[in-house]
Design a protein around this motif. Structure first.
Motif, PDB file in Angstrom:
ATOM      1  N   ASP A 106     -23.022 -18.020 -20.322  1.00 14.35           N
ATOM      2  CA  ASP A 106     -23.796 -19.265 -20.378  1.00 14.35           C
ATOM      3  C   ASP A 106     -23.476 -20.129 -19.165  1.00 14.35           C
ATOM      4  O   ASP A 106     -22.299 -20.374 -18.859  1.00 14.35           O
ATOM      5  CB  ASP A 106     -23.429 -20.001 -21.675  1.00 14.35           C
ATOM      6  N   VAL A 107     -24.511 -20.622 -18.492  1.00 11.60           N
ATOM      7  CA  VAL A 107     -24.310 -21.472 -17.325  1.00 11.60           C
ATOM      8  C   VAL A 107     -23.570 -22.755 -17.693  1.00 11.60           C
ATOM      9  O   VAL A 107     -22.920 -23.373 -16.844  1.00 11.60           O
ATOM     10  CB  VAL A 107     -25.663 -21.791 -16.657  1.00 11.60           C
ATOM     11  N   ALA A 108     -23.635 -23.172 -18.961  1.00 14.15           N
ATOM     12  CA  ALA A 108     -22.945 -24.384 -19.391  1.00 14.15           C
ATOM     13  C   ALA A 108     -21.466 -24.148 -19.681  1.00 14.15           C
ATOM     14  O   ALA A 108     -20.721 -25.097 -19.940  1.00 14.15           O
ATOM     15  CB  ALA A 108     -23.625 -24.964 -20.632  1.00 14.15           C
ATOM     16  N   LYS A 109     -21.036 -22.884 -19.615  1.00 15.87           N
ATOM     17  CA  LYS A 109     -19.624 -22.557 -19.811  1.00 15.87           C
ATOM     18  C   LYS A 109     -19.347 -21.258 -19.076  1.00 15.87           C
ATOM     19  O   LYS A 109     -19.164 -20.200 -19.679  1.00 15.87           O
ATOM     20  CB  LYS A 109     -19.299 -22.423 -21.309  1.00 15.87           C
ATOM     21  N   MET A 110     -19.291 -21.346 -17.763  1.00 21.28           N
ATOM     22  CA  MET A 110     -19.225 -20.136 -16.947  1.00 21.28           C
ATOM     23  C   MET A 110     -17.831 -19.512 -16.960  1.00 21.28           C
ATOM     24  O   MET A 110     -16.825 -20.229 -16.906  1.00 21.28           O
ATOM     25  CB  MET A 110     -19.665 -20.449 -15.518  1.00 21.28           C
ATOM     26  N   PRO A 111     -17.774 -18.179 -16.997  1.00 19.68           N
ATOM     27  CA  PRO A 111     -16.493 -17.464 -17.065  1.00 19.68           C
ATOM     28  C   PRO A 111     -15.871 -17.245 -15.687  1.00 19.68           C
ATOM     29  O   PRO A 111     -15.437 -16.128 -15.361  1.00 19.68           O
ATOM     30  CB  PRO A 111     -16.904 -16.133 -17.710  1.00 19.68           C
ATOM     31  N   PHE A 112     -15.822 -18.288 -14.866  1.00 16.58           N
ATOM     32  CA  PHE A 112     -15.296 -18.169 -13.508  1.00 16.58           C
ATOM     33  C   PHE A 112     -14.274 -19.267 -13.236  1.00 16.58           C
ATOM     34  O   PHE A 112     -14.349 -20.361 -13.812  1.00 16.58           O
ATOM     35  CB  PHE A 112     -16.430 -18.264 -12.480  1.00 16.58           C
ATOM     36  N   GLU A 113     -13.349 -18.972 -12.348  1.00 15.56           N
ATOM     37  CA  GLU A 113     -12.367 -19.961 -11.928  1.00 15.56           C
ATOM     38  C   GLU A 113     -13.032 -21.037 -11.072  1.00 15.56           C
ATOM     39  O   GLU A 113     -14.092 -20.823 -10.478  1.00 15.56           O
ATOM     40  CB  GLU A 113     -11.254 -19.285 -11.116  1.00 15.56           C
ATOM     41  N   ALA A 114     -12.404 -22.205 -11.021  1.00 17.39           N
ATOM     42  CA  ALA A 114     -12.890 -23.275 -10.155  1.00 17.39           C
ATOM     43  C   ALA A 114     -12.815 -22.836  -8.693  1.00 17.39           C
ATOM     44  O   ALA A 114     -11.996 -21.998  -8.317  1.00 17.39           O
ATOM     45  CB  ALA A 114     -12.058 -24.539 -10.370  1.00 17.39           C
ATOM     46  N   ASP A 115     -13.698 -23.388  -7.877  1.00 22.76           N
ATOM     47  CA  ASP A 115     -13.680 -23.161  -6.419  1.00 22.76           C
ATOM     48  C   ASP A 115     -13.813 -21.677  -6.076  1.00 22.76           C
ATOM     49  O   ASP A 115     -13.092 -21.164  -5.223  1.00 22.76           O
ATOM     50  CB  ASP A 115     -12.398 -23.724  -5.799  1.00 22.76           C
ATOM     51  N   SER A 116     -14.763 -20.996  -6.717  1.00 16.80           N
ATOM     52  CA  SER A 116     -14.893 -19.548  -6.546  1.00 16.80           C
ATOM     53  C   SER A 116     -16.014 -19.118  -5.608  1.00 16.80           C
ATOM     54  O   SER A 116     -15.947 -18.028  -5.037  1.00 16.80           O
ATOM     55  CB  SER A 116     -15.137 -18.885  -7.914  1.00 16.80           C
ATOM     56  N   PHE A 117     -17.056 -19.946  -5.430  1.00 16.55           N
ATOM     57  CA  PHE A 117     -18.254 -19.477  -4.742  1.00 16.55           C
ATOM     58  C   PHE A 117     -18.660 -20.399  -3.593  1.00 16.55           C
ATOM     59  O   PHE A 117     -18.473 -21.604  -3.653  1.00 16.55           O
ATOM     60  CB  PHE A 117     -19.425 -19.360  -5.729  1.00 16.55           C
ATOM     61  N   ASP A 118     -19.242 -19.775  -2.566  1.00 17.38           N
ATOM     62  CA  ASP A 118     -19.734 -20.523  -1.408  1.00 17.38           C
ATOM     63  C   ASP A 118     -21.176 -20.971  -1.589  1.00 17.38           C
ATOM     64  O   ASP A 118     -21.602 -21.965  -0.994  1.00 17.38           O
ATOM     65  CB  ASP A 118     -19.641 -19.649  -0.151  1.00 17.38           C
ATOM     66  N   LEU A 119     -21.929 -20.216  -2.385  1.00 15.55           N
ATOM     67  CA  LEU A 119     -23.335 -20.527  -2.623  1.00 15.55           C
ATOM     68  C   LEU A 119     -23.688 -20.187  -4.063  1.00 15.55           C
ATOM     69  O   LEU A 119     -23.313 -19.118  -4.559  1.00 15.55           O
ATOM     70  CB  LEU A 119     -24.233 -19.725  -1.675  1.00 15.55           C
ATOM     71  N   ILE A 120     -24.403 -21.106  -4.722  1.00 18.53           N
ATOM     72  CA  ILE A 120     -24.950 -20.846  -6.055  1.00 18.53           C
ATOM     73  C   ILE A 120     -26.458 -20.963  -5.971  1.00 18.53           C
ATOM     74  O   ILE A 120     -26.988 -21.911  -5.382  1.00 18.53           O
ATOM     75  CB  ILE A 120     -24.413 -21.837  -7.103  1.00 18.53           C
ATOM     76  N   ILE A 121     -27.157 -19.993  -6.555  1.00 20.11           N
ATOM     77  CA  ILE A 121     -28.613 -19.988  -6.585  1.00 20.11           C
ATOM     78  C   ILE A 121     -29.072 -20.026  -8.034  1.00 20.11           C
ATOM     79  O   ILE A 121     -28.562 -19.290  -8.875  1.00 20.11           O
ATOM     80  CB  ILE A 121     -29.183 -18.722  -5.909  1.00 20.11           C
ATOM     81  N   CYS A 122     -30.028 -20.881  -8.318  1.00 21.82           N
ATOM     82  CA  CYS A 122     -30.642 -20.937  -9.654  1.00 21.82           C
ATOM     83  C   CYS A 122     -32.147 -21.023  -9.452  1.00 21.82           C
ATOM     84  O   CYS A 122     -32.649 -22.013  -8.927  1.00 21.82           O
ATOM     85  CB  CYS A 122     -30.135 -22.149 -10.436  1.00 21.82           C
TER      86      CYS A 122
END
Length: 234
Positions: A106-122
């Protein structure tokens, strides 16, 4: 900062699982649309260094992520709440010989660590989120400092003529064209106007955004600023 919000009044569309998800995947997988995804992949990732981490949220069948992965210089993750879409995307990536880490979540509770990605696309999904403020806060959390989130979606200001022109360019048959136009007319009632999006972002950790409109769509660009960025801007 903890974000607390009630679910939006907007009606949700049908759950994208099973036959509905597979129908949607076939609808969005036409030759002309795959070519459009290929162009978008190059445009969205222009300027990113090799090895940059990219996340597509609400990735659907995964066509855009697969085209980004085809560039073969970026680390791709795709997240969708639909088990069927994750299965479709994983199988398609394997068949195309590209590497995409498809995850269910779920985008409202993502299973990723903070500061993980350079770009997010939606793309073509934000209007359907039942917790949009939480989704924005989560995008901010998992972005790296000075990373960018790009949200592309339908605009509430899209006209009937805009929708006709959009569907005409999809290369669909008569029945699929009729169903797609009817769906877009319905989705327009749930879409955000630029002003509504600005107000929503103002309440988020991003605070500001850049919005452009064209045809039926709008594009929102958000940047996660560093601690000293405001000083540099002044």
């Amino acid at each position: 900062m903890q974000i607390i919000e009630t679910r939006r009044w907007r009606l949700k569309g049908p759950e994208m699982e099973g036959p509905i998800a597979r129908w949607y995947a076939r609808l969005r997988g036409s030759k002309s649309q795959i070519e459009a995804y290929r162009t978008q992949a190059a445009q969205l990732t222009a300027g990113l260094p090799d090895g940059a981490r990219v996340l597509e949220v609400a990735s659907g069948p995964g066509y855009l992520s697969i085209e980004v992965a085809r560039l073969r210089r970026l680390d791709l993750t795709a997240l969708d709440i639909s088990h069927t879409f994750v299965e479709i995307g994983s199988n398609s990536a394997r068949q195309e010989g590209v590497s995409v880490d498809f995850r269910q979540g779920d985008v409202a509770k993502m299973p990723f660590e903070a500061d993980s990605f350079d770009l997010i696309i939606c793309q073509a999904a934000f209007k359907n989120f039942t917790l949009p403020r939480t989704a924005l806060a989560e995008m901010y959390r998992v972005l790296r400092t000075r990373g960018t989130a790009v949200i592309q979606d339908m605009s509430h200001g899209a006209t009937h003529a805009d929708i006709e022109e959009e569907v005409k360019g999809m290369g669909l048959g008569r029945l699929s064209s009729f169903m797609t136009k009817a769906t877009l007319e319905r989705l327009r009632t749930r879409a955000y106007s630029p002003l509504q999006f600005e107000l929503l972002v103002a309440e988020s950790p991003f605070q500001t955004c850049e919005i452009t409109t064209a045809g039926i769509g709008l594009e929102v660009r958000l940047t996660k600023k560093g601690a000293n960025d405001d000083d540099h801007d002044s």
